[in-house]
Scaffold this active site. Structure first.
Site, PDB file in Angstrom:
ATOM      1  N   ILE A   1       0.766  31.042  -2.365  1.00 50.76           N
ATOM      2  CA  ILE A   1       1.049  29.700  -2.889  1.00 50.76           C
ATOM      3  C   ILE A   1       2.123  29.836  -3.960  1.00 50.76           C
ATOM      4  O   ILE A   1       1.949  30.582  -4.927  1.00 50.76           O
ATOM      5  CB  ILE A   1      -0.219  29.065  -3.519  1.00 50.76           C
ATOM      6  CG1 ILE A   1      -1.354  28.954  -2.487  1.00 50.76           C
ATOM      7  CG2 ILE A   1       0.106  27.697  -4.124  1.00 50.76           C
ATOM      8  CD1 ILE A   1      -1.077  27.996  -1.339  1.00 50.76           C
ATOM      9  N   HIS A   2       3.250  29.128  -3.786  1.00 50.80           N
ATOM     10  CA  HIS A   2       4.294  29.235  -4.801  1.00 50.80           C
ATOM     11  C   HIS A   2       5.137  27.979  -4.969  1.00 50.80           C
ATOM     12  O   HIS A   2       5.843  27.842  -5.971  1.00 50.80           O
ATOM     13  CB  HIS A   2       5.233  30.401  -4.468  1.00 50.80           C
ATOM     14  CG  HIS A   2       6.194  30.100  -3.360  1.00 50.80           C
ATOM     15  ND1 HIS A   2       5.849  30.180  -2.033  1.00 50.80           N
ATOM     16  CD2 HIS A   2       7.497  29.708  -3.392  1.00 50.80           C
ATOM     17  CE1 HIS A   2       6.889  29.855  -1.297  1.00 50.80           C
ATOM     18  NE2 HIS A   2       7.904  29.559  -2.077  1.00 50.80           N
ATOM     19  N   ARG A   3       5.098  27.037  -4.048  1.00 52.11           N
ATOM     20  CA  ARG A   3       6.008  25.884  -4.125  1.00 52.11           C
ATOM     21  C   ARG A   3       5.652  24.962  -5.295  1.00 52.11           C
ATOM     22  O   ARG A   3       4.495  24.845  -5.688  1.00 52.11           O
ATOM     23  CB  ARG A   3       5.987  25.095  -2.809  1.00 52.11           C
ATOM     24  CG  ARG A   3       6.693  25.819  -1.678  1.00 52.11           C
ATOM     25  CD  ARG A   3       6.881  24.932  -0.466  1.00 52.11           C
ATOM     26  NE  ARG A   3       7.540  25.665   0.612  1.00 52.11           N
ATOM     27  CZ  ARG A   3       8.846  25.699   0.807  1.00 52.11           C
ATOM     28  NH1 ARG A   3       9.655  25.025   0.004  1.00 52.11           N
ATOM     29  NH2 ARG A   3       9.353  26.398   1.807  1.00 52.11           N
TER      30      ARG A   3
ATOM     31  N   ASP B   1       2.049  28.054   1.586  1.00 52.18           N
ATOM     32  CA  ASP B   1       3.037  26.967   1.554  1.00 52.18           C
ATOM     33  C   ASP B   1       4.432  27.525   1.799  1.00 52.18           C
ATOM     34  O   ASP B   1       5.429  26.858   1.599  1.00 52.18           O
ATOM     35  CB  ASP B   1       2.972  26.176   0.244  1.00 52.18           C
ATOM     36  CG  ASP B   1       3.176  27.037  -0.997  1.00 52.18           C
ATOM     37  OD1 ASP B   1       3.532  28.232  -0.858  1.00 52.18           O
ATOM     38  OD2 ASP B   1       2.967  26.523  -2.120  1.00 52.18           O
TER      39      ASP B   1
ATOM     40  N   ARG C   1       5.580  32.957  -9.876  1.00 55.53           N
ATOM     41  CA  ARG C   1       5.517  31.543 -10.255  1.00 55.53           C
ATOM     42  C   ARG C   1       4.076  31.071 -10.327  1.00 55.53           C
ATOM     43  O   ARG C   1       3.684  30.348 -11.263  1.00 55.53           O
ATOM     44  CB  ARG C   1       6.293  30.705  -9.236  1.00 55.53           C
ATOM     45  CG  ARG C   1       6.292  29.206  -9.540  1.00 55.53           C
ATOM     46  CD  ARG C   1       6.888  28.389  -8.391  1.00 55.53           C
ATOM     47  NE  ARG C   1       6.970  26.986  -8.760  1.00 55.53           N
ATOM     48  CZ  ARG C   1       8.011  26.431  -9.351  1.00 55.53           C
ATOM     49  NH1 ARG C   1       9.068  27.166  -9.639  1.00 55.53           N
ATOM     50  NH2 ARG C   1       8.011  25.144  -9.659  1.00 55.53           N
TER      51      ARG C   1
END
Length: 356
Positions: A204-206, A278, A237
């Site tokens: 998950i990073h967006r 994502d 992130r």
């Protein structure tokens, strides 16, 4: 013939590998410029080693920053690089700030630009990547489309004359790496004591999932409650945003782990029960490996993965959990992303379209 590739993020390094191999095989000089957009070694330098690319010829070391600061720094640095090397083509990849910065710099210097992975559209204008890919397609001289759907999108925007269907170069490298790691013991499974088919892989990073603390908490709650251990490959992130919001990552089913080198990632996904992500690239990689995927977004550029039942879009806690634990989809022989020889077509297309 001289091609200059500009890359800066993990998916671009993966796409670069087969292009570099195909260029060398065709006797084409290939200059590699790394902007430094991804500056964590596990998201950057190690990919060049593991994919057999070798060190980049130029490393700009741009690092992190807001979109404007990062893109501006790249523009300022790339002008001098392009002026020094004067390639026949600047080849840009995907949809990052590195992509649009290299495109803008090259076109203003009247150097032909080719866009690899052209024509992808999410139709979500909140995504910075959507703006990057649209602006790049409309500025570039040659659009190298990975799928028939992408070709259709470009045609709808009046860009058919510049479009060539080449297939997806990520398929090339994925098949090669898959064959290398198949049957080889997974260091990740050994480290965490996990059995084949008894865990999920998550990334998950967006911004849509990390910048809003409530959404981030919701996604992590879904992962923590899954029916099998979840190996969460923690992007910098994600770590930073969770810490800022005082949200614990390591809880419930979640097992936090550093990002993996590409062969390790493919081995981990290949042995998993499913993927929750994502990431645009990982959705497609899961499909090509025939591993069920749950994408934590409201849309995807890789619509074929959803149409064929191997990918489900979900953003709410209960929906993510239900999608991840769903039965395995029906098998399919469809190959919307090509036959594993896209890079050779890319190089030949650049040779065929070079200005003499």
């Amino acid at each position: 013939m001289k091609i200059l590739s500009v890359v800066g993020a993990r998916p671009q390094f993966v796409k670069l590998a087969p292009i570099h191999k195909a260029a060398l095989a065709a006797g084409v000089e290939h200059i590699i410029v790394h902007t430094g957009q991804h500056y964590d070694p596990m998201l950057s330098d190690v990919f060049f080693e593991d994919l057999g690319i070798g060190a980049p010829d130029v490393h700009l070391g741009v690092g992190s920053g807001s979109h404007g600061v990062q893109t501006g720094a790249m523009l300022a640095a790339l002008d001098a690089v392009f002026d020094e090397h004067r390639p026949d083509w600047v080849l840009v990849y995907g949809d990052t700030n590195s992509t649009v910065a290299a495109t803008l710099s090259a076109v203003k210097m009247h150097i032909p630009v080719a866009h690899l992975e052209a024509g992808l559209r999410s139709f979500n204008r909140r995504m910075p990547e959507e703006h990057n890919r649209v602006m790049t397609d409309h500025a570039a001289d040659l659009l190298l489309a990975p799928t028939e759907v992408a070709v259709t999108h470009l045609g709808n925007e009046g860009l058919s004359a510049r479009t060539v269907l080449v297939g997806d170069v990520m398929t090339d490298v994925l098949y090669e790496v898959r064959d290398e790691v198949a049957g080889v013991p997974s260091s990740l499974r050994d480290e965490l004591g996990l059995a084949v088919g008894e865990y999920y892989v998550a990334t998950i990073h967006r911004a849509d999932n990390t910048d809003d603390p409530a959404q981030l908490a919701s996604v992590l709650e879904a992962l923590a409650d899954l029916d099998k251990p979840v190996v969460l490959l923690a992007h910098p992130r994600l770590v930073a945003k969770a810490a800022a919001a005082d949200i614990a990552l390591d809880r419930g089913a979640i097992r936090v782990h550093r990002p993996l080198a590409y062969p390790e990632l493919i081995a981990a996904v290949l042995g998993s029960a499913g993927v929750v992500t994502d990431s645009g690239g990982l959705q497609k990689e899961a499909f090509l490996l025939r591993v069920p995927c749950t994408t934590v977004r409201t849309e995807t550029e890789w619509v074929e993965t959803v149409q064929l039942g191997w990918n489900v879009l979900a953003t709410e806690t209960a929906d993510i959990a239900a999608a991840a634990a769903r039965p395995r989809p029906a098998e399919t022989a469809e190959a919307p992303y090509g036959d594993g020889h896209a890079a050779q077509r890319v190089i030949q297309t650049l040779i065929d379209h070079a200005v003499v």
